[in-house]
Design an enzyme around this catalytic site. Structure first.
Site, PDB file in Angstrom:
ATOM      1  N   PRO A  99      18.473  42.950 -27.536  1.00 39.00           N
ATOM      2  CA  PRO A  99      19.169  43.374 -28.758  1.00 39.00           C
ATOM      3  C   PRO A  99      20.604  43.729 -28.404  1.00 39.00           C
ATOM      4  CG  PRO A  99      17.626  45.074 -28.009  1.00 39.00           C
ATOM      5  CD  PRO A  99      17.466  43.915 -27.088  1.00 39.00           C
ATOM      6  N   CYS A 132      19.959  53.370 -26.282  1.00 40.31           N
ATOM      7  CA  CYS A 132      21.395  53.281 -26.559  1.00 40.31           C
ATOM      8  C   CYS A 132      22.126  54.508 -26.007  1.00 40.31           C
ATOM      9  CB  CYS A 132      21.634  53.154 -28.060  1.00 40.31           C
ATOM     10  SG  CYS A 132      23.383  53.119 -28.449  1.00 40.31           S
ATOM     11  N   LYS A 179      12.282  49.767 -26.097  1.00 37.91           N
ATOM     12  CA  LYS A 179      13.311  49.458 -25.096  1.00 37.91           C
ATOM     13  C   LYS A 179      13.972  50.768 -24.701  1.00 37.91           C
ATOM     14  CE  LYS A 179      17.399  46.739 -24.132  1.00 37.91           C
ATOM     15  NZ  LYS A 179      18.569  47.585 -24.404  1.00 37.91           N
ATOM     16  N   ASN A 181      15.295  44.689 -17.389  1.00 38.42           N
ATOM     17  CA  ASN A 181      16.583  44.415 -18.027  1.00 38.42           C
ATOM     18  C   ASN A 181      17.710  45.050 -17.221  1.00 38.42           C
ATOM     19  OD1 ASN A 181      18.487  45.973 -20.497  1.00 38.42           O
ATOM     20  ND2 ASN A 181      18.462  43.749 -20.331  1.00 38.42           N
ATOM     21  N   GLY A 182      18.835  44.367 -17.247  1.00 36.21           N
ATOM     22  CA  GLY A 182      20.037  44.868 -16.581  1.00 36.21           C
ATOM     23  C   GLY A 182      20.476  43.950 -15.471  1.00 36.21           C
ATOM     24  N   ASP A 183      21.612  43.298 -15.685  1.00 39.00           N
ATOM     25  CA  ASP A 183      22.263  42.477 -14.656  1.00 39.00           C
ATOM     26  C   ASP A 183      21.507  41.197 -14.282  1.00 39.00           C
ATOM     27  OD1 ASP A 183      23.993  44.589 -14.710  1.00 39.00           O
ATOM     28  OD2 ASP A 183      23.490  45.365 -12.730  1.00 39.00           O
ATOM     29  N   ARG A 235      24.086  40.387 -21.579  1.00 35.46           N
ATOM     30  CA  ARG A 235      25.463  39.909 -21.489  1.00 35.46           C
ATOM     31  C   ARG A 235      25.603  38.476 -20.978  1.00 35.46           C
ATOM     32  NH1 ARG A 235      27.263  45.175 -18.382  1.00 35.46           N
ATOM     33  NH2 ARG A 235      25.115  44.878 -17.701  1.00 35.46           N
TER      34      ARG A 235
HETATM   35  C1  LIG Z   1      27.703  44.231 -26.856  1.00 36.29           C
HETATM   36  C2  LIG Z   1      26.398  44.932 -26.543  1.00 36.29           C
HETATM   37  C3  LIG Z   1      25.656  45.476 -27.568  1.00 36.29           C
HETATM   38  C4  LIG Z   1      24.434  46.105 -27.294  1.00 36.29           C
HETATM   39  N1  LIG Z   1      23.662  46.568 -28.329  1.00 36.29           N
HETATM   40  C5  LIG Z   1      22.409  47.013 -28.085  1.00 36.29           C
HETATM   41  C6  LIG Z   1      21.513  47.312 -29.162  1.00 36.29           C
HETATM   42  O1  LIG Z   1      21.829  47.161 -30.338  1.00 36.29           O
HETATM   43  N2  LIG Z   1      20.259  47.757 -28.822  1.00 36.29           N
HETATM   44  C7  LIG Z   1      19.858  47.907 -27.527  1.00 36.29           C
HETATM   45  O2  LIG Z   1      18.707  48.304 -27.276  1.00 36.29           O
HETATM   46  N3  LIG Z   1      20.682  47.635 -26.508  1.00 36.29           N
HETATM   47  C8  LIG Z   1      21.928  47.170 -26.759  1.00 36.29           C
HETATM   48  N4  LIG Z   1      22.719  46.796 -25.715  1.00 36.29           N
HETATM   49  C9  LIG Z   1      22.190  46.856 -24.343  1.00 36.29           C
HETATM   50  C10 LIG Z   1      21.557  45.520 -23.959  1.00 36.29           C
HETATM   51  O3  LIG Z   1      20.436  45.232 -24.772  1.00 36.29           O
HETATM   52  C11 LIG Z   1      21.114  45.526 -22.481  1.00 36.29           C
HETATM   53  O4  LIG Z   1      20.201  46.575 -22.298  1.00 36.29           O
HETATM   54  C12 LIG Z   1      22.284  45.732 -21.517  1.00 36.29           C
HETATM   55  O5  LIG Z   1      23.396  44.949 -21.888  1.00 36.29           O
HETATM   56  C13 LIG Z   1      21.878  45.421 -20.084  1.00 36.29           C
HETATM   57  O6  LIG Z   1      21.429  44.091 -19.956  1.00 36.29           O
HETATM   58  P1  LIG Z   1      22.386  42.896 -19.383  1.00 36.29           P
HETATM   59  O7  LIG Z   1      22.873  43.329 -18.049  1.00 36.29           O
HETATM   60  O8  LIG Z   1      21.501  41.693 -19.350  1.00 36.29           O
HETATM   61  O9  LIG Z   1      23.523  42.766 -20.367  1.00 36.29           O
HETATM   62  C14 LIG Z   1      23.966  46.209 -25.966  1.00 36.29           C
HETATM   63  C15 LIG Z   1      24.747  45.676 -24.935  1.00 36.29           C
HETATM   64  C16 LIG Z   1      25.942  45.036 -25.213  1.00 36.29           C
HETATM   65  C17 LIG Z   1      26.738  44.439 -24.074  1.00 36.29           C
END
Ligand SMILES: Cc1cc2nc3c(=O)[nH]c(=O)nc-3n(C[C@H](O)[C@H](O)[C@H](O)COP(=O)(O)O)c2cc1C
Length: 330
Positions: A18, A102, A141, A204-206, A229
């Site tokens: 999300p 969040c 989450k 999740n993360g990176d 991302r």
């Molecule tokens: C632009 C942006 C918006 C995000 N909005 C949400 C959100 O609405 N709900 C949520 O649970 N996490 C949100 N996140 C967190 C991501 O879901 C994810 O946990 C975080 O980016 C780490 O994963 P990644 O390294 O694959 O990006 C957001 C992240 C980004 C970068």
């Protein structure tokens, strides 16, 4: 094979995370086409939904073609969250996801999102009541904990499972870390290794390369990866990971015609969904990645991200295709 309730998933599913202002219907549709196994909406405020705030309600839209899709809600007040669940159900999603991760101040200060990690009994109570309220599978989450001194994710995940959630996605950072440092997948693996855990545990993360996804699967033993991302402006990431899993080789990056086609369809879907003004505006953030790596591209990018008129943006895509059509992406 992991399952979320009755939803059967392939081995090591890839989930679109999300993401506020990113994981909207057009983007989710593109990620689904490229292999995302489950997609989630951006977070939706429970309070906003029950006030019928137009912005929140619009986020409930889902397309048939993107299923299985989870709608994510956030809040900290039981009554509004339960009412929000009733409203969300009318959109007929496959999953309801609760955002307990969040880190943003305005969410956290109301005890919502990751704020609730300071009050685990409330977190468990809200989850239990939401699970009771709906027939849909509920997922959560969250993050590792509030800070590095309060990482109790193994216990938290078990308690959430015991009140009936059907899967958990864990971002390997604490709230205090926000997005800094590296995600730590070790505590997520501890959750998975807890003998009492039966529901899928998604990491999740990176996860930003196919190798990272493989590591999450093989070294950390998690049930799937949630990807954020790395997919922004690059929905092909899902396909690339799957190809790597199957063959051990990297898929060639998408060609320029494929990128232009995705950008065009993205913009068109956004316009069909939200109208021209918002469609043009909200698709802008994706273009940098769609066309990353092309030298001397600034002039074209500027056209794409400053024009308010869809005709001009589509014309910029045509121009890009004509000028850089056979550009070889690394
Ligand atoms: C632009 C942006 C918006 C995000 N909005 C949400 C959100 O609405 N709900 C949520 O649970 N996490 C949100 N996140 C967190 C991501 O879901 C994810 O946990 C975080 O980016 C780490 O994963 P990644 O390294 O694959 O990006 C957001 C992240 C980004 C970068």
């Amino acid at each position: 094979m992991p399952k979320i309730g009755n939803i059967e998933l392939p081995d090591f599913p890839l989930l679109l995370a999300p993401m506020e202002d990113v994981s909207d219907p057009p983007f989710r549709a593109l990620c689904k086409e490229q292999g995302a196994d489950v997609v989630y909406t951006e977070f939706i405020s429970s309070e906003g939904l029950i006030r019928d705030a137009a912005k929140s309600v619009l986020k409930l839209d889902i397309y048939e073609k993107e299923r299985p899709v989870g709608i994510q809600i956030f809040g900290a007040e039981l009554d509004s969250m339960l009412q929000a669940v009733d409203i969300v159900e009318q959109s007929n999603p496959d999953i309801i996801d609760i955002n307990f991760g969040c880190p943003v101040k305005k969410v956290v200060c109301k005890n919502a999102g990751a704020g609730i990690l300071r009050d685990i009994p409330l977190m468990v109570k809200l989850t239990e009541e939401i699970v009771k309220r709906t027939k849909l599978p509920v997922t959560v989450k969250t993050r590792l904990g509030w800070d590095s001194n309060s990482i109790k994710i193994v216990e938290v995940a078990e308690r959430l499972q015991d009140v009936g959630i059907k899967a958990i996605s864990i971002h390997g950072r604490t709230r205090v870390q926000m997005y800094k440092g590296e995600a730590d997948w070790r505590p997520i693996a501890e959750v998975k290794n807890n003998q009492r855990m039966q529901i899928p545990v998604f990491g999740n993360g990176d996860v930003d390369t196919p190798e990272a996804a493989l590591k999450m699967r093989d070294e950390f033993g998690l049930d799937g990866a949630m990807i954020g991302r790395a997919s922004i402006g690059y929905p092909w990431f899902f396909k690339e990971v799957k190809h790597f899993f199957e063959t051990g080789k990297h898929l060639d990056p998408p060609t320029m015609p494929e990128r232009v086609d995705a950008a065009r369809r993205h913009l068109q879907m956004a316009i069909d969904w939200k109208g021209e003004k918002l469609g043009v505006f909200e698709t802008r953030r994706h273009y940098t990645n769609y066309f990353k790596g092309i030298p001397h591209f600034k002039e074209y990018r500027t056209k794409m991200v400053t024009s308010d008129d869809a005709v001009d943006v589509f014309a910029a895509f045509d121009e890009v295709l004509e000028k850089f059509g056979d550009f070889q992406f690394a």
